[in-house]
Motif scaffolding. Structure first.
Motif, short mmCIF file in Angstrom:
data_model
loop_
_atom_site.label_atom_id
_atom_site.label_comp_id
_atom_site.label_asym_id
_atom_site.label_seq_id
_atom_site.Cartn_x
_atom_site.Cartn_y
_atom_site.Cartn_z
N GLN A 1 9.68 -0.40 11.81
CA GLN A 1 9.91 -1.82 11.49
C GLN A 1 8.64 -2.52 11.01
O GLN A 1 7.53 -2.21 11.44
N THR A 2 8.85 -3.50 10.11
CA THR A 2 7.78 -4.34 9.60
C THR A 2 8.20 -5.81 9.76
O THR A 2 9.34 -6.09 10.12
N LEU A 3 7.30 -6.71 9.45
CA LEU A 3 7.66 -8.13 9.48
C LEU A 3 8.84 -8.39 8.56
O LEU A 3 9.74 -9.17 8.90
N GLN A 4 8.84 -7.73 7.42
CA GLN A 4 9.88 -7.97 6.41
C GLN A 4 11.24 -7.41 6.85
O GLN A 4 12.27 -8.05 6.65
N LEU B 1 8.13 1.29 23.06
CA LEU B 1 9.08 1.46 21.97
C LEU B 1 8.38 1.65 20.64
O LEU B 1 8.79 2.48 19.82
N ARG B 2 7.36 0.87 20.41
CA ARG B 2 6.63 0.95 19.15
C ARG B 2 5.95 2.31 18.99
O ARG B 2 5.81 2.82 17.88
N GLU B 3 5.57 2.91 20.10
CA GLU B 3 4.89 4.20 20.06
C GLU B 3 5.85 5.38 20.03
O GLU B 3 5.57 6.40 19.38
N GLN B 4 7.01 5.23 20.68
CA GLN B 4 7.87 6.39 20.88
C GLN B 4 9.21 6.38 20.14
O GLN B 4 9.78 7.45 19.87
N CYS B 5 9.74 5.21 19.82
CA CYS B 5 11.07 5.13 19.19
C CYS B 5 10.96 5.19 17.67
O CYS B 5 10.27 4.37 17.06
N PRO B 6 11.66 6.14 17.02
CA PRO B 6 11.60 6.27 15.56
C PRO B 6 11.98 4.99 14.83
O PRO B 6 11.37 4.64 13.82
N GLY C 1 1.48 -7.60 14.39
CA GLY C 1 0.27 -8.32 14.02
C GLY C 1 -0.97 -7.75 14.69
O GLY C 1 -2.06 -7.72 14.10
N SER C 2 -0.81 -7.28 15.92
CA SER C 2 -1.96 -6.73 16.65
C SER C 2 -2.41 -5.40 16.06
O SER C 2 -3.59 -5.03 16.16
N GLU C 3 -1.47 -4.68 15.46
CA GLU C 3 -1.81 -3.37 14.90
C GLU C 3 -2.69 -3.47 13.65
O GLU C 3 -3.38 -2.51 13.30
#
Length: 256
Positions: A30-33, A20-25, A76-78
């Protein structure tokens, strides 16, 4: 379900999060905030499901919260700050450290000693105040309850319930003095003292004040909606009804 199946299910969630993080707009943006307010909303939804004792809904809401935890860890891993393994290991180490009566040779006689040990350990960890662990953004009622729990852990507490009730009565009298004087600011301050004392009294009665108030909220909503439905059956808007007319249906609702 076996541990192997549980771990497989968790791994599946991690893989889906990566995809999802790679493919979904939406997920990519999204960010922590931006996730923060959504996490708070999901937590309240879980709370509602627990209060309703809807275990199927509890399961669903726990899944939503777990997704958020995995999401935060992915972000966080990114930035190479932390990943889900760091999150898990951090809580594992904390649990082991905070439970020396399980993982070391400390002996405790009851739950109260466990709580007292927790507060002592937190201070040894570098906290300057036992109240540092109370989040600033907690709702005021929940925050008051947590403050009282925290200070109790270091022995700052009343000895008997009747002492707390006496304090409630004292605060009520002080509130009435300010009501008579008409000073709005002092009235608010004294009203806060009354609430704080009542929350403390609830603790001595083993009542969760948040749950108690929400129970009353639900009860009021149910009765008022009954009143609305009866007014609707009469084809009469509530604002056109007298208080005496509304009381008839309100009392009916109480019986139901």
């Amino acid at each position: 379900m076996s541990k192997e199946l549980q771990l497989h299910a968790f791994e599946r969630l991690l893989i889906i999060m990566d995809e999802l993080r790679e493919q979904c707009p939406w997920d990519k943006k999204q960010t922590l905030q931006t996730l923060r307010h959504l996490t708070i909303e999901e937590t309240y939804e879980l709370g509602d499901a627990i209060l309703d004792n809807d275990l199927n809904e509890v399961k669903k809401e726990l899944g939503d919260l777990l997704l958020h935890i995995v999401f935060y860890a992915k972000i966080g891993s990114e930035t190479n700050d932390f990943d889900i393994a760091d999150v898990c290991n951090e809580i594992c180490e904390k649990l082991i450290h905070r439970h020396p009566h399980i993982y070391s040779d400390v002996v405790v006689k009851d739950e109260e000693e466990v709580k007292q040990n927790w507060e002592k350990l937190k201070l040894k960890e570098g906290k300057k105040s036992v109240l540092e662990g109370v989040p600033r953004s907690l709702p005021a009622l929940v925050k008051a309850s947590r403050i009282q729990d925290k200070v109790k852990g270091v022995g700052f507490d009343w000895e008997e319930p009747h002492q707390v009730w006496d304090k409630v009565q004292e605060e009520l009298q002080e509130l009435q003095v300010e009501v008579q004087a008409g000073d709005q600011d002092k009235m608010e301050a004294e009203f806060g003292d009354v609430l704080f004392s009542m929350i403390n009294y609830a603790r001595f009665l083993n009542i969760n004040p948040e749950d108690a108030l929400e129970r009353t909220n639900k009860k009021f909503i149910k009765r008022f909606q009954y009143l609305e439905s009866k007014a609707g059956e009469l084809g009469k808007p509530l604002m056109d009804m007298t208080l005496a007319e509304m009381d008839v249906f309100w009392n009916e609702a109480k019986k139901h």
